[in-house]
Write a protein that holds these residues in place. Structure first.
Motif, short mmCIF file in Angstrom:
data_model
loop_
_atom_site.label_atom_id
_atom_site.label_comp_id
_atom_site.label_asym_id
_atom_site.label_seq_id
_atom_site.Cartn_x
_atom_site.Cartn_y
_atom_site.Cartn_z
N TYR A 96 1.94 6.75 -10.18
CA TYR A 96 3.06 5.82 -10.02
C TYR A 96 3.14 4.80 -11.16
N GLU A 169 8.44 0.57 -3.73
CA GLU A 169 8.59 1.30 -2.47
C GLU A 169 8.03 2.72 -2.55
N HIS A 171 5.46 3.73 -1.29
CA HIS A 171 4.94 4.06 0.05
C HIS A 171 6.06 4.51 1.00
N THR A 185 3.42 15.05 -0.13
CA THR A 185 2.12 14.40 0.00
C THR A 185 1.02 15.34 -0.44
N MET A 193 -5.10 7.73 -1.20
CA MET A 193 -4.07 6.72 -1.39
C MET A 193 -4.11 6.23 -2.84
N GLN A 196 0.38 1.35 -6.56
CA GLN A 196 1.70 1.42 -7.18
C GLN A 196 1.92 0.12 -7.95
N VAL A 201 0.99 -2.73 -1.66
CA VAL A 201 0.82 -1.71 -0.62
C VAL A 201 0.41 -0.38 -1.25
N LEU A 202 -0.69 0.17 -0.74
CA LEU A 202 -1.11 1.48 -1.23
C LEU A 202 -0.12 2.55 -0.76
N ALA A 203 0.15 3.51 -1.64
CA ALA A 203 1.09 4.59 -1.33
C ALA A 203 0.34 5.91 -1.23
N LYS A 204 0.86 6.80 -0.42
CA LYS A 204 0.26 8.13 -0.33
C LYS A 204 0.31 8.82 -1.69
N GLU A 377 5.69 9.31 10.31
CA GLU A 377 4.34 8.74 10.27
C GLU A 377 3.96 7.98 11.52
#
Length: 457
Positions: A96, A169, A171, A185, A193, A196, A201-204, A377
């Motif tokens: 990312y 965004e 995530h 994913t 994870m 970004q 916030v950690l993203a997949k 989710e």
């Protein structure tokens, strides 16, 4: 084994095409077939045993000097005889932070995957129900590049993914955001994870992918040379959107009863399962065409569902899907489940009718919908995991005056989805993982949830 040496692109392609018709046991020179733990086994055998290259995850294409990436992709044969891609074609992992700095033609997607040497193979199962890797045959080899019109849509898809990264965004990226190029994913736990750049916030972890619907279209065109019928052009969809194109096709029929539509289009309104499908093909001006042969439906993985509302605007019933595979639900993690894959990858075309005072079906509207990532989710995942828990602990079957009651997730347990019987009759049963017999159970979307999603148009 020495790497295959070639002077130019033509020599590379000529050698690659010599693999057509060969089985993996003929290609495998490194005894990789004996290793049951190798994921992506077909691609690894082709890369190492046929071309003599070490398996890698480099940022540049496998044949960097000619700008060609190597991929193997499977297809299956359905009961109807029709071919379909076994799955999406997974490409490179998205970083990312680095991707945020790119434009389309400098992106990691384009620099690695602009041209792909595709090895198509038929996915067959052995007596144990596992892939019969040894007898897997290479059916077709093709150097693939997106045609110009589809490339315009791919660019738009990439931009949608890129904008979410830029907006912090990553995530919230969803497979349903795009038509051809997806961001699927990769990895199912906290260790997969990723950070970004514009959000804490950690993203997949995700990888670029070409969606299964588009790959199925390729399989059908290249291997069976099947003719698919188009209702538009890729250029039209790139300039408008698939939603706008479909709305233009269907809107002239709003307010008409199904009988009036049939009469206007000169078709006989059947009473069977094909009733609405025949109406759809007529309204799309491709009368009598099997909906699976509509290129846009296949390419963008669009499936239709009928919603019939009562006079008061409430759905007559919950929305049913297929009977569930209890063995899969009991053993496969949600992240790898076919349920998650279905709702991640499919766009649903809801054909909405409403009953009038004369109990006639009036065509009200359409809605093109995909399940939001947040619902996948949360509610969908919770439903699946609760079903898995009950199956693994043992289903409780209790005889009541109304029949056999069970403790699988019902309509009161989840606001989005539940299980309920859908067999020919009470004696149409299947075996549970614990050995008990139960009436076939089906996955349903709750009618209250359907009301909410229709109201959000």
């Amino acid at each position: 084994m020495k790497p295959f040496e070639y002077q130019n692109e033509a020599e590379l392609i000529e050698y690659a095409k010599e693999a057509e018709g060969k089985y993996l046991f003929e290609i495998d020179k490194e005894n990789m077939l004996e290793n049951t733990n190798v994921k992506g086994k077909v691609g690894h055998i082709i890369e190492k045993s046929y071309f003599g290259y070490d398996i890698n995850s480099n940022a540049e294409p496998d044949f960097a000097d000619v700008g060609i990436e190597l991929k193997a992709t499977g297809f299956t044969r359905m009961k109807s005889g029709k071919l379909k891609a076994k799955e999406r074609l997974v490409l490179n992992i998205i970083n990312y932070t680095k991707e945020a700095e790119k434009e389309f033609y400098t992106s990691s997607y384009w620099t690695k995957n602009a041209r792909i040497l595709l090895f198509f193979y038929e996915y067959l199962k052995n007596a144990d129900g596992k892939m019969d890797a040894r007898n897997t045959q290479i059916a077709k080899v093709d150097l693939f590049e997106f045609p110009a019109e589809d490339l315009d849509i791919v660019k738009q898809d990439w931009q949608i993914i890129h904008n979410k990264i830029l907006n912090g965004e990553a995530h919230l990226i969803s497979e349903g955001d795009t038509l051809i190029l997806g961001a699927c994913t990769k990895g199912a736990n906290a260790s997969s994870m990723r950070e970004q750049p514009f959000s804490p916030v950690l993203a997949k972890q995700r990888a670029y992918s070409i969606k299964q619907g588009y790959m199925s279209t390729l399989v059908r065109k290249l291997i069976t040379e099947e003719h698919l019928v188009s209702i538009s052009s890729s250029k039209e969809i790139a300039e408008k959107s698939i939603e706008e194109v479909l709305a233009e096709k269907f809107s002239p029929y709003y307010g008409m009863t199904d009988k009036e539509i049939a009469a206007q289009e000169g078709i006989t309104l059947s009473s069977g399962k094909a009733r609405v499908a025949n109406l759809i093909s007529a309204m799309l001006a491709i009368k009598g065409t099997d909906l699976s042969k509509i290129e846009e439906f296949e390419k963008y993985n669009i499936k239709f569902k009928t919603i019939t509302l009562r006079e008061d605007g409430q759905p007559k019933e919950h929305m049913s899907f297929e009977n569930i595979d209890f063995d899969e639900y009991a053993t496969v993690p949600f992240e790898e489940s076919s349920l998650r894959e279905k709702f991640e990858e499919t766009k649903w075309l809801f054909i909405v009718f409403q009953k009038n005072e004369a109990d006639e079906n009036v065509f009200k509207s359409i809605r093109l919908w995909n399940m939001p990532e947040a619902v996948i989710e949360n509610e969908l995942k919770a439903f699946y995991q609760e079903t898995q828990r009950v199956l693994n602990e043992g289903v409780i079957l209790e005889e009541t005056k109304r029949g056999i009651k069970n403790n699988l997730p019902g309509a009161k347990d989840n606001p989005v989805c539940h299980l309920r019987p859908k067999g020919r009759n009470a004696s149409d049963k299947v075996k549970l993982p614990d050995g008990q017999m139960i009436t076939k159970q089906c996955f349903w979307l709750d009618k209250k949830y359907i009301v909410k999603l229709l109201a959000s148009t």
